[in-house]
Scaffold this motif. Sequence first.
Motif, mmCIF file in Angstrom:
data_model
loop_
_atom_site.group_PDB
_atom_site.id
_atom_site.type_symbol
_atom_site.label_atom_id
_atom_site.label_comp_id
_atom_site.label_asym_id
_atom_site.label_seq_id
_atom_site.Cartn_x
_atom_site.Cartn_y
_atom_site.Cartn_z
ATOM 1 N N THR A 119 23.724 -90.476 34.284
ATOM 2 C CA THR A 119 22.378 -91.020 34.130
ATOM 3 C C THR A 119 22.360 -92.202 33.160
ATOM 4 O O THR A 119 21.683 -93.208 33.402
ATOM 5 N N LEU A 120 23.100 -92.105 32.064
ATOM 6 C CA LEU A 120 23.098 -93.195 31.082
ATOM 7 C C LEU A 120 23.708 -94.466 31.666
ATOM 8 O O LEU A 120 23.222 -95.573 31.403
ATOM 9 N N ASP A 121 24.774 -94.325 32.443
ATOM 10 C CA ASP A 121 25.396 -95.493 33.068
ATOM 11 C C ASP A 121 24.418 -96.179 34.021
ATOM 12 O O ASP A 121 24.376 -97.417 34.089
ATOM 13 N N LYS A 122 23.661 -95.387 34.738
ATOM 14 C CA LYS A 122 22.675 -95.967 35.666
ATOM 15 C C LYS A 122 21.580 -96.692 34.894
ATOM 16 O O LYS A 122 21.215 -97.830 35.228
ATOM 17 N N PRO A 241 25.420 -87.628 49.850
ATOM 18 C CA PRO A 241 24.712 -88.213 48.709
ATOM 19 C C PRO A 241 23.207 -87.966 48.817
ATOM 20 O O PRO A 241 22.632 -88.003 49.905
ATOM 21 N N LEU A 242 22.586 -87.705 47.672
ATOM 22 C CA LEU A 242 21.147 -87.453 47.663
ATOM 23 C C LEU A 242 20.369 -88.720 47.983
ATOM 24 O O LEU A 242 19.494 -88.721 48.846
ATOM 25 N N ALA A 243 20.669 -89.785 47.287
ATOM 26 C CA ALA A 243 20.044 -91.083 47.554
ATOM 27 C C ALA A 243 20.845 -91.812 48.626
ATOM 28 O O ALA A 243 21.987 -91.458 48.904
ATOM 29 N N PRO A 244 20.296 -92.852 49.219
ATOM 30 C CA PRO A 244 21.062 -93.634 50.192
ATOM 31 C C PRO A 244 22.123 -94.517 49.556
ATOM 32 O O PRO A 244 22.880 -95.178 50.262
ATOM 33 N N SER A 245 22.187 -94.522 48.222
ATOM 34 C CA SER A 245 23.154 -95.347 47.506
ATOM 35 C C SER A 245 23.955 -94.509 46.536
ATOM 36 O O SER A 245 23.539 -93.418 46.142
ATOM 37 N N ALA A 246 25.110 -95.046 46.132
ATOM 38 C CA ALA A 246 25.934 -94.425 45.094
ATOM 39 C C ALA A 246 26.524 -95.541 44.257
ATOM 40 O O ALA A 246 27.223 -96.409 44.762
ATOM 41 N N GLY A 247 26.226 -95.522 42.987
ATOM 42 C CA GLY A 247 26.629 -96.573 42.082
ATOM 43 C C GLY A 247 25.631 -96.619 40.949
ATOM 44 O O GLY A 247 24.893 -95.653 40.729
ATOM 45 N N ASN A 248 25.526 -97.691 40.256
ATOM 46 C CA ASN A 248 24.619 -97.763 39.117
ATOM 47 C C ASN A 248 23.394 -98.619 39.424
ATOM 48 O O ASN A 248 22.302 -98.088 39.608
ATOM 49 N N ALA A 249 23.555 -99.915 39.537
ATOM 50 C CA ALA A 249 22.399 -100.759 39.866
ATOM 51 C C ALA A 249 21.797 -100.392 41.221
ATOM 52 O O ALA A 249 20.574 -100.410 41.386
ATOM 53 N N VAL A 250 22.639 -100.025 42.186
ATOM 54 C CA VAL A 250 22.121 -99.695 43.523
ATOM 55 C C VAL A 250 21.267 -98.424 43.483
ATOM 56 O O VAL A 250 20.275 -98.306 44.219
ATOM 57 N N GLU A 251 21.629 -97.472 42.628
ATOM 58 C CA GLU A 251 20.798 -96.266 42.509
ATOM 59 C C GLU A 251 19.519 -96.550 41.741
ATOM 60 O O GLU A 251 18.466 -95.961 42.035
ATOM 61 N N ASP A 373 31.445 -101.561 35.807
ATOM 62 C CA ASP A 373 30.785 -102.687 36.465
ATOM 63 C C ASP A 373 29.525 -102.138 37.121
ATOM 64 O O ASP A 373 29.603 -101.426 38.126
ATOM 65 N N PRO A 374 28.345 -102.436 36.577
ATOM 66 C CA PRO A 374 27.119 -101.826 37.107
ATOM 67 C C PRO A 374 26.718 -102.329 38.481
ATOM 68 O O PRO A 374 25.872 -101.713 39.145
ATOM 69 N N SER A 375 27.318 -103.428 38.941
ATOM 70 C CA SER A 375 26.870 -104.034 40.195
ATOM 71 C C SER A 375 27.497 -103.403 41.433
ATOM 72 O O SER A 375 26.980 -103.563 42.542
ATOM 73 N N VAL A 376 28.607 -102.687 41.282
ATOM 74 C CA VAL A 376 29.348 -102.209 42.450
ATOM 75 C C VAL A 376 28.821 -100.858 42.930
ATOM 76 O O VAL A 376 28.131 -100.146 42.202
#
Length: 434
Positions: A119-122, A241-251, A373-376
Amino acid sequence: MDARAIIAQLRDGGSLSADELTWVARGLASGEVTDAQAGAFAMAVLLNGIGNDGRVALTEAMRDSGDVLSWDLPGPVIDKHSTGGVGDCTSLILAPALAACGAYVPMISGRGLGHTGGTLDKLEAIPGVQTEVSEDRFRQIVADVGCAIVSASADVAPADKRLYAIRDITGTVESIDLITASILSKKLAAGLEGLVLDVKTGSGAFMESLEAAEKLAQALVTTANGAGCPTTALVTDMSQPLAPSAGNAVEVADCMKALSGDVDTPLAELTCALGGELLAAGRLATDAEAGGGAIRATLTDGRAMERFDQMIAALGGPTAISEVWQDVLPKAAVTVDVPAQSGGQIAAIDTKALGLAVVHLGGGRLKGGDVIDPSVGLSNIARIGAQVDEGVPLAQIYAANDDQANAAAKAVSAAFSFADDPEIPPLIYKRVSA
């Protein structure tokens, strides 16, 4: 007391008293219990267990080994904890939604662990956000906004920090008793009056089997209630995956959509279910169903987004993230689709493999000290049951360069399996209460 005698007693199948477990926790925090003794203690717990009373005593002792917050606020102090998964960003939506309903949420969260996102990384994917704040600042944000998502200070459950590191290198991570005490000692140190636990099961969960997840959920609920915190748990699906995305900025982007009123998604549905449990526990709703409706209303009418704006600004981010998120969230240099190699219905997803693909893209840590890298990440991930034709994208990859994108594409493609008439997993398997 003597660590050797306590370890021998547990090794030989004996039970430990609350005083003995308290002594162990204090010794872990102070250093009086050595690393070797801590490893032997953890192994004895793994092999023989400490029972329900022992779990409660160890949890309370580890909680009390450091600072324990207390609150004087005009509403219930409540929180949620997830055992971890892929694309699970409910905390970013739930905390402000609860605050909009009159609750106070001092959410002490963690970073990514293994294949699961943190959560903190996101949250830190939002430019300027700082999750390491002083206790005074933490208290001020919770009082003013109603919620704050921050990292734990070194003074929160130091006995757990020490034992956790030792468990990681002694093959004792899997102990239900130690997992329970570890999770709850940190959460209960926040001074909660109510807690809901999201215990994941499936290919992306630490507890892959439903039986193991239910066992952990029951241990957590029984122990938390025994320690004086009203608690329920939901055993939920992580076979995709719960959300349609997995990563930081994308979530974060998926969260912004939910906070903007996009509530017809599994992500929003689970957020409402967890929030409903908490509002009922905090007596802000007559029952969990009514509470879930109240959470949903804050997402559709903008009240949750307003609280999110306030929290992000208080943590150092933009003053109105709701207006600028599409412009300020970091964007990857390379975007690649992952086409289906054949047509058919998606029957299964190796969700852990998707999480690891994100880690190898740079969205998680392969070793301590790695910079994220928060963008990936991945987005538009297809769900189980979807009918896809050959060449239709199963997901989209965001990467820093072509080599990373190509490696991730191979891993993502291999994670999907196809079959006729697959079984669609439920979002929520079971509710567990004391």
